[in-house]
Design a protein around this motif. Structure first.
Motif, PDB file in Angstrom:
ATOM      1  N   PRO A  24      72.028  11.852  52.936  1.00 13.34           N
ATOM      2  CA  PRO A  24      72.158  10.626  52.143  1.00 13.34           C
ATOM      3  C   PRO A  24      72.891  10.903  50.832  1.00 13.34           C
ATOM      4  O   PRO A  24      72.681  11.934  50.198  1.00 13.34           O
ATOM      5  CB  PRO A  24      70.706  10.209  51.862  1.00 13.34           C
ATOM      6  CG  PRO A  24      69.892  10.939  52.875  1.00 13.34           C
ATOM      7  CD  PRO A  24      70.633  12.208  53.173  1.00 13.34           C
ATOM      8  N   ALA A  25      73.757   9.993  50.454  1.00 11.73           N
ATOM      9  CA  ALA A  25      74.482  10.138  49.190  1.00 11.73           C
ATOM     10  C   ALA A  25      73.516   9.942  48.030  1.00 11.73           C
ATOM     11  O   ALA A  25      72.527   9.204  48.142  1.00 11.73           O
ATOM     12  CB  ALA A  25      75.609   9.117  49.118  1.00 11.73           C
ATOM     13  N   GLY A  43      65.688  16.148  52.547  1.00  9.62           N
ATOM     14  CA  GLY A  43      64.832  16.291  51.382  1.00  9.62           C
ATOM     15  C   GLY A  43      63.713  17.302  51.551  1.00  9.62           C
ATOM     16  O   GLY A  43      62.994  17.595  50.605  1.00  9.62           O
ATOM     17  N   ALA A  44      63.579  17.858  52.756  1.00 12.14           N
ATOM     18  CA  ALA A  44      62.489  18.812  53.019  1.00 12.14           C
ATOM     19  C   ALA A  44      62.720  20.122  52.273  1.00 12.14           C
ATOM     20  O   ALA A  44      63.828  20.658  52.265  1.00 12.14           O
ATOM     21  CB  ALA A  44      62.382  19.084  54.517  1.00 12.14           C
ATOM     22  N   GLU A  45      61.665  20.630  51.648  1.00 16.82           N
ATOM     23  CA  GLU A  45      61.749  21.919  50.960  1.00 16.82           C
ATOM     24  C   GLU A  45      61.520  23.078  51.921  1.00 16.82           C
ATOM     25  O   GLU A  45      62.064  24.162  51.733  1.00 16.82           O
ATOM     26  CB  GLU A  45      60.742  21.961  49.822  1.00 16.82           C
ATOM     27  CG  GLU A  45      61.052  20.969  48.722  1.00 16.82           C
ATOM     28  CD  GLU A  45      60.003  20.954  47.638  1.00 16.82           C
ATOM     29  OE1 GLU A  45      59.126  21.843  47.624  1.00 16.82           O
ATOM     30  OE2 GLU A  45      60.060  20.053  46.792  1.00 16.82           O
ATOM     31  N   ILE A  46      60.670  22.860  52.912  1.00 14.98           N
ATOM     32  CA  ILE A  46      60.377  23.865  53.933  1.00 14.98           C
ATOM     33  C   ILE A  46      60.648  23.233  55.291  1.00 14.98           C
ATOM     34  O   ILE A  46      60.181  22.134  55.577  1.00 14.98           O
ATOM     35  CB  ILE A  46      58.903  24.332  53.876  1.00 14.98           C
ATOM     36  CG1 ILE A  46      58.545  24.887  52.494  1.00 14.98           C
ATOM     37  CG2 ILE A  46      58.607  25.350  54.975  1.00 14.98           C
ATOM     38  CD1 ILE A  46      59.263  26.162  52.112  1.00 14.98           C
ATOM     39  N   LEU A  47      61.378  23.933  56.141  1.00 14.71           N
ATOM     40  CA  LEU A  47      61.668  23.464  57.490  1.00 14.71           C
ATOM     41  C   LEU A  47      60.768  24.212  58.473  1.00 14.71           C
ATOM     42  O   LEU A  47      60.674  25.440  58.407  1.00 14.71           O
ATOM     43  CB  LEU A  47      63.134  23.721  57.844  1.00 14.71           C
ATOM     44  CG  LEU A  47      64.173  23.135  56.889  1.00 14.71           C
ATOM     45  CD1 LEU A  47      65.555  23.658  57.218  1.00 14.71           C
ATOM     46  CD2 LEU A  47      64.124  21.623  56.915  1.00 14.71           C
ATOM     47  N   LEU A  48      60.107  23.489  59.340  1.00 11.94           N
ATOM     48  CA  LEU A  48      59.256  24.075  60.367  1.00 11.94           C
ATOM     49  C   LEU A  48      59.793  23.654  61.726  1.00 11.94           C
ATOM     50  O   LEU A  48      60.090  22.477  61.936  1.00 11.94           O
ATOM     51  CB  LEU A  48      57.813  23.581  60.232  1.00 11.94           C
ATOM     52  CG  LEU A  48      57.113  23.834  58.905  1.00 11.94           C
ATOM     53  CD1 LEU A  48      55.758  23.128  58.891  1.00 11.94           C
ATOM     54  CD2 LEU A  48      56.946  25.318  58.674  1.00 11.94           C
ATOM     55  N   ALA A  49      59.895  24.593  62.646  1.00 14.69           N
ATOM     56  CA  ALA A  49      60.349  24.267  63.996  1.00 14.69           C
ATOM     57  C   ALA A  49      59.670  25.216  64.971  1.00 14.69           C
ATOM     58  O   ALA A  49      59.402  26.371  64.654  1.00 14.69           O
ATOM     59  CB  ALA A  49      61.863  24.392  64.108  1.00 14.69           C
ATOM     60  N   ALA A  64      74.003  25.987  62.697  1.00 12.07           N
ATOM     61  CA  ALA A  64      74.889  25.253  61.790  1.00 12.07           C
ATOM     62  C   ALA A  64      74.097  24.248  60.954  1.00 12.07           C
ATOM     63  O   ALA A  64      74.323  24.114  59.746  1.00 12.07           O
ATOM     64  CB  ALA A  64      75.987  24.544  62.581  1.00 12.07           C
ATOM     65  N   LEU A  65      73.155  23.555  61.591  1.00 11.06           N
ATOM     66  CA  LEU A  65      72.336  22.575  60.868  1.00 11.06           C
ATOM     67  C   LEU A  65      71.440  23.266  59.843  1.00 11.06           C
ATOM     68  O   LEU A  65      71.334  22.820  58.697  1.00 11.06           O
ATOM     69  CB  LEU A  65      71.498  21.745  61.843  1.00 11.06           C
ATOM     70  CG  LEU A  65      70.546  20.735  61.204  1.00 11.06           C
ATOM     71  CD1 LEU A  65      71.304  19.753  60.310  1.00 11.06           C
ATOM     72  CD2 LEU A  65      69.746  20.018  62.272  1.00 11.06           C
ATOM     73  N   VAL A  66      70.807  24.356  60.239  1.00 13.44           N
ATOM     74  CA  VAL A  66      69.937  25.095  59.310  1.00 13.44           C
ATOM     75  C   VAL A  66      70.747  25.576  58.109  1.00 13.44           C
ATOM     76  O   VAL A  66      70.304  25.460  56.959  1.00 13.44           O
ATOM     77  CB  VAL A  66      69.237  26.269  60.024  1.00 13.44           C
ATOM     78  CG1 VAL A  66      68.543  27.182  59.029  1.00 13.44           C
ATOM     79  CG2 VAL A  66      68.258  25.751  61.065  1.00 13.44           C
ATOM     80  N   ASP A  67      71.937  26.092  58.363  1.00 10.97           N
ATOM     81  CA  ASP A  67      72.814  26.543  57.284  1.00 10.97           C
ATOM     82  C   ASP A  67      73.103  25.392  56.320  1.00 10.97           C
ATOM     83  O   ASP A  67      72.993  25.547  55.098  1.00 10.97           O
ATOM     84  CB  ASP A  67      74.113  27.091  57.875  1.00 10.97           C
ATOM     85  CG  ASP A  67      75.052  27.654  56.823  1.00 10.97           C
ATOM     86  OD1 ASP A  67      74.582  28.245  55.834  1.00 10.97           O
ATOM     87  OD2 ASP A  67      76.278  27.494  56.990  1.00 10.97           O
ATOM     88  N   ALA A  68      73.445  24.231  56.858  1.00 10.22           N
ATOM     89  CA  ALA A  68      73.740  23.071  56.008  1.00 10.22           C
ATOM     90  C   ALA A  68      72.508  22.641  55.211  1.00 10.22           C
ATOM     91  O   ALA A  68      72.612  22.351  54.017  1.00 10.22           O
ATOM     92  CB  ALA A  68      74.246  21.906  56.871  1.00 10.22           C
ATOM     93  N   LEU A  69      71.357  22.601  55.858  1.00 10.88           N
ATOM     94  CA  LEU A  69      70.130  22.172  55.169  1.00 10.88           C
ATOM     95  C   LEU A  69      69.729  23.137  54.058  1.00 10.88           C
ATOM     96  O   LEU A  69      69.232  22.715  53.011  1.00 10.88           O
ATOM     97  CB  LEU A  69      68.988  22.015  56.170  1.00 10.88           C
ATOM     98  CG  LEU A  69      69.162  20.874  57.178  1.00 10.88           C
ATOM     99  CD1 LEU A  69      68.100  20.964  58.260  1.00 10.88           C
ATOM    100  CD2 LEU A  69      69.134  19.527  56.486  1.00 10.88           C
ATOM    101  N   SER A  74      67.658  20.204  50.368  1.00 10.47           N
ATOM    102  CA  SER A  74      66.597  20.691  49.473  1.00 10.47           C
ATOM    103  C   SER A  74      65.845  21.895  50.035  1.00 10.47           C
ATOM    104  O   SER A  74      65.018  22.479  49.349  1.00 10.47           O
ATOM    105  CB  SER A  74      65.591  19.555  49.218  1.00 10.47           C
ATOM    106  OG  SER A  74      66.228  18.467  48.590  1.00 10.47           O
ATOM    107  N   ALA A  75      66.128  22.263  51.284  1.00 10.64           N
ATOM    108  CA  ALA A  75      65.365  23.321  51.952  1.00 10.64           C
ATOM    109  C   ALA A  75      65.542  24.672  51.271  1.00 10.64           C
ATOM    110  O   ALA A  75      66.643  25.047  50.890  1.00 10.64           O
ATOM    111  CB  ALA A  75      65.759  23.416  53.421  1.00 10.64           C
TER     112      ALA A  75
END
Length: 133
Positions: A24-25, A43-49, A64-69, A74-75
């Motif tokens: 989001p802009a 906006g997530a500070e911690i990513l869980l998968a 690629a997505l993890v790298d961008a996040l 905010s991750a």
């Protein structure tokens, strides 16, 4: 557990690695509910998968997505529980594991730090039998 306070919130969402929601802009108008996957993800500070690496193309897109996040969102960290999927290759006639090593390789190639966590070092907060598999 007393270590967690009311400000800790965990939300779950289905995300397609091949077509993740755009970031989001800043100041963007629009929905801001807890169901807005893009806002939650970026906006997530911690990513869980858990159990999300199935095939090589998906592993590449997830990296690629993890790298961008981690670099544009905010991750600060991602914790991933992985099942190393073994399949029998008709080409090599051997049991092989390809998706997980590809994911790790892609993460390292993108400059992401990858550490394995020994599950024996993780505290257990509820009763279950932890197997070695």
């Amino acid at each position: 557990n007393g270590a967690f306070d009311q400000s800790c919130k965990v939300r779950a969402a289905i995300v397609e690695w091949e077509a993740p929601p755009p970031k989001p802009a800043v100041g963007e108008e629009g929905p801001s509910s807890d169901d807005d996957v893009g806002r939650l993800l970026w906006g997530a500070e911690i990513l869980l998968a858990a159990d999300v690496v199935y095939d090589v193309p998906g592993a590449e897109k997830l990296a690629a997505l993890v790298d961008a996040l981690l670099h544009q969102g905010s991750a600060q960290a991602m914790y991933l529980a992985v099942e190393k999927r073994v399949y029998f290759s008709a080409v090599t006639l051997r049991a092989e594991v390809t998706a997980y090593p590809q994911f790790i390789e892609d993460c390292v190639a993108r400059g992401l730090k990858v550490d394995q966590v020994d599950l024996l070092d993780v505290p257990v907060y509820f009763g279950y039998v932890r197997s070695r598999f």
